[in-house]
Design a protein around this motif. Structure first.
Motif, short mmCIF file in Angstrom:
data_model
loop_
_atom_site.label_atom_id
_atom_site.label_comp_id
_atom_site.label_asym_id
_atom_site.label_seq_id
_atom_site.Cartn_x
_atom_site.Cartn_y
_atom_site.Cartn_z
N GLN A 118 0.80 -1.22 0.00
CA GLN A 118 0.00 0.00 0.00
C GLN A 118 0.84 1.28 0.00
OE1 GLN A 118 -0.01 -2.37 2.27
NE2 GLN A 118 -0.14 -1.62 4.41
N GLN A 119 2.17 1.14 0.15
CA GLN A 119 3.00 2.34 0.15
C GLN A 119 3.14 2.96 -1.23
OE1 GLN A 119 6.66 1.00 1.93
NE2 GLN A 119 6.00 1.55 3.99
N HIS A 120 3.08 2.13 -2.26
CA HIS A 120 3.17 2.60 -3.66
C HIS A 120 4.35 3.55 -3.84
CE1 HIS A 120 -0.65 0.69 -4.37
NE2 HIS A 120 -1.21 1.39 -3.39
N SER A 121 5.52 3.12 -3.39
CA SER A 121 6.69 4.01 -3.44
C SER A 121 7.83 3.42 -4.26
CB SER A 121 7.18 4.30 -2.01
OG SER A 121 7.51 3.09 -1.35
N ASN A 122 7.47 2.59 -5.24
CA ASN A 122 8.52 2.00 -6.07
C ASN A 122 9.26 3.06 -6.87
OD1 ASN A 122 8.69 -0.96 -5.89
ND2 ASN A 122 6.51 -0.88 -6.41
N THR A 123 10.55 3.18 -6.67
CA THR A 123 11.40 4.04 -7.48
C THR A 123 12.55 3.19 -7.99
OG1 THR A 123 10.86 6.00 -6.17
CG2 THR A 123 12.84 6.09 -7.54
N HIS A 124 12.61 3.05 -9.28
CA HIS A 124 13.64 2.23 -9.91
C HIS A 124 14.70 3.14 -10.53
CE1 HIS A 124 11.48 -1.80 -10.02
NE2 HIS A 124 10.58 -0.96 -9.52
N PHE A 125 15.91 2.61 -10.60
CA PHE A 125 17.02 3.34 -11.22
C PHE A 125 17.61 2.49 -12.33
CE2 PHE A 125 21.56 4.18 -11.71
CZ PHE A 125 21.56 5.55 -11.94
N LYS A 126 17.93 3.13 -13.45
CA LYS A 126 18.61 2.47 -14.55
C LYS A 126 19.82 3.29 -15.00
CE LYS A 126 15.74 -1.02 -15.26
NZ LYS A 126 16.14 -2.43 -15.04
N ASN A 127 20.94 2.62 -15.15
CA ASN A 127 22.06 3.20 -15.87
C ASN A 127 21.74 3.16 -17.36
OD1 ASN A 127 24.41 3.42 -13.77
ND2 ASN A 127 23.52 1.39 -13.42
N VAL A 128 22.23 4.10 -18.11
CA VAL A 128 21.99 4.12 -19.56
C VAL A 128 23.27 4.49 -20.29
CG1 VAL A 128 20.76 5.24 -21.45
CG2 VAL A 128 19.54 4.68 -19.35
N ASP A 129 23.57 3.76 -21.34
CA ASP A 129 24.66 4.10 -22.26
C ASP A 129 24.09 4.24 -23.66
OD1 ASP A 129 26.36 3.75 -20.10
OD2 ASP A 129 26.96 1.72 -20.68
N ALA A 130 24.49 5.26 -24.38
CA ALA A 130 24.09 5.47 -25.78
C ALA A 130 25.36 5.48 -26.61
CB ALA A 130 23.32 6.77 -25.94
N ILE A 131 25.53 4.43 -27.40
CA ILE A 131 26.76 4.21 -28.17
C ILE A 131 26.42 4.22 -29.66
CG2 ILE A 131 28.74 2.68 -28.49
CD1 ILE A 131 28.47 3.72 -25.63
N GLY A 132 27.31 4.78 -30.46
CA GLY A 132 27.11 4.81 -31.90
C GLY A 132 26.89 3.41 -32.46
N HIS A 133 25.84 3.25 -33.25
CA HIS A 133 25.49 1.95 -33.82
C HIS A 133 26.60 1.48 -34.78
CE1 HIS A 133 23.29 -1.18 -35.97
NE2 HIS A 133 22.30 -1.06 -35.09
N PRO A 134 27.01 0.22 -34.68
CA PRO A 134 28.01 -0.30 -35.63
C PRO A 134 27.35 -0.57 -36.98
CG PRO A 134 27.28 -2.05 -34.17
CD PRO A 134 26.60 -0.78 -33.69
N SER A 135 27.13 0.47 -37.74
CA SER A 135 26.17 0.46 -38.85
C SER A 135 26.76 0.07 -40.21
CB SER A 135 25.53 1.85 -38.96
OG SER A 135 26.53 2.85 -39.05
N GLU A 136 27.99 -0.38 -40.25
CA GLU A 136 28.61 -0.66 -41.55
C GLU A 136 27.81 -1.67 -42.36
OE1 GLU A 136 31.81 0.44 -44.15
OE2 GLU A 136 30.99 1.24 -42.29
N LEU A 137 27.35 -2.74 -41.73
CA LEU A 137 26.56 -3.73 -42.44
C LEU A 137 25.22 -3.15 -42.89
CD1 LEU A 137 26.50 -6.64 -43.43
CD2 LEU A 137 25.48 -7.32 -41.24
N PHE A 138 24.68 -2.23 -42.10
CA PHE A 138 23.42 -1.59 -42.49
C PHE A 138 23.58 -0.85 -43.81
CE2 PHE A 138 21.31 2.52 -42.77
CZ PHE A 138 19.99 2.12 -42.91
N TYR A 139 24.67 -0.10 -43.97
CA TYR A 139 24.85 0.67 -45.20
C TYR A 139 25.05 -0.25 -46.40
CZ TYR A 139 24.98 5.05 -42.64
OH TYR A 139 24.63 6.13 -41.85
#
Length: 317
Positions: A118-139
């Motif tokens: 009943q406390q409804h106090s869930n607080t979650h934490f996430k680390n985040v990394d944003a790295i350039g996509h290795p897109s050579e195969l995509f091109y």
């Protein structure tokens, strides 16, 4: 725009990354590797290649001026791999995990969970990394459709690592005082009845009981930061290529729910060969608690081949 499809530095980087994979945490069943990310970029649904019109160019030489035309195309490009994960140093992208070890004020991860329902106090934490996509195969893949666009995203470039942005990512300062953070209904992801979370403050703490929604919100916040300049975070901006005089029309900065600025492709824990914006239904079958997640961020570009000194006009959306 056409680009060289194989360069020595990129080839060497890929070889080093694949080699490093053998020295990282192979026991993590939900991890994703660089070869798998490369393979995931060969998605016709995410690419969404369309011929949308023509460009007319004025071409002048010593013998006079003529008008030349080229087709105008639209498609999405995978620019970033954005990982949202529970514990510092546990990026699910196997070869990249070593880039974000515990450091300084960023010593760990986790969440604050309620002791009573009943406390409804869930607080979650996430680390985040944003790295350039290795897109050579995509091109290589995109070149099979004809003319294609390219972005400014540099493969394997660390655009955002939350452990290096510990002050803002772990405190919400100064964004907790922004109007976007204080005004209900402003800059929120989801809709009435299915509200995932506000975008501001753009930190790793999310008040949400569903782990997938927590991770998706954290990833959306990081993309929101990275695709803009001058934000109060430690990061490298990724500004879209946009030069009408050269026949390139890039997207606006990422905006939650707006497919004209971005779409997401889930990579981990389960890879999908399709793209969408959040909310995407992933919360129904992709729940881990606690969990580590990764998405590819695809963004739409329009372009045409430059065939003269001046663009006279273009057609299409």
């Amino acid at each position: 725009m056409k680009r060289p499809l194989t360069t020595l530095p990129v080839a060497v980087a890929f070889a080093l990354i694949v080699g490093l994979a053998c020295m990282t945490s192979a026991h993590r069943a939900q991890a994703i590797t660089t070869p798998e990310i490369l393979q995931s970029s060969m998605s016709t649904q995410c690419l969404d290649y369309q011929v949308i019109g023509i460009c007319a160019w004025l071409y002048c030489s010593a013998w006079g001026c003529t008008v030349r035309t080229s087709i105008r195309v639209k498609h999405y490009i995978p620019e970033l791999v954005v990982s949202a994960y529970e514990n510092t140093g546990d990026n699910p992208w196997t070869e990249i995990a070593m880039l974000s070890p515990p450091t300084g004020d960023a010593l760990g991860g986790g969440s604050a969970r309620e002791s009573l329902a009943q406390q409804h106090s869930n607080t979650h934490f996430k680390n985040v990394d944003a790295i350039g996509h290795p897109s050579e195969l995509f091109y290589r893949f995109a070149s099979g459709f004809g003319w294609f666009c390219e972005s400014n995203s540099q493969p394997l470039m660390p655009y955002f690592i939350s452990t290096l942005d510990a002050l803002a990512w772990r405190s919400g300062v100064p964004e907790m005082a922004y109007p976007e953070a204080l005004t209900p209904g402003m800059r929120e992801m989801g809709s009435v009845g299915d509200l995932w979370s506000p975008i501001y403050p753009r930190s790793g703490f999310v008040s949400q009981t569903h782990d997938y929604k927590v991770a998706a919100t954290a990833a959306q916040r990081a993309a929101d930061v990275v695709t803009r300049s001058g934000q109060p975070h430690v990061y490298q901006p990724l500004i879209a290529r946009d030069s009408e005089s050269n026949g390139i029309w890039g997207p606006d900065p990422v905006k939650e729910g707006d497919a004209e600025t971005h779409e997401w492709q889930e990579l981990a824990p389960n890879m999908r060969m399709s793209c969408s914006t959040f909310p995407d239904g992933g919360e129904n079958d992709q729940l881990q608690d606690p969990g580590d997640y990764a998405w590819a961020l695809w963004r739409p570009y329009r372009c045409c081949k430059k065939r003269g000194q001046e663009l006279l006009y273009f057609t299409g959306e």
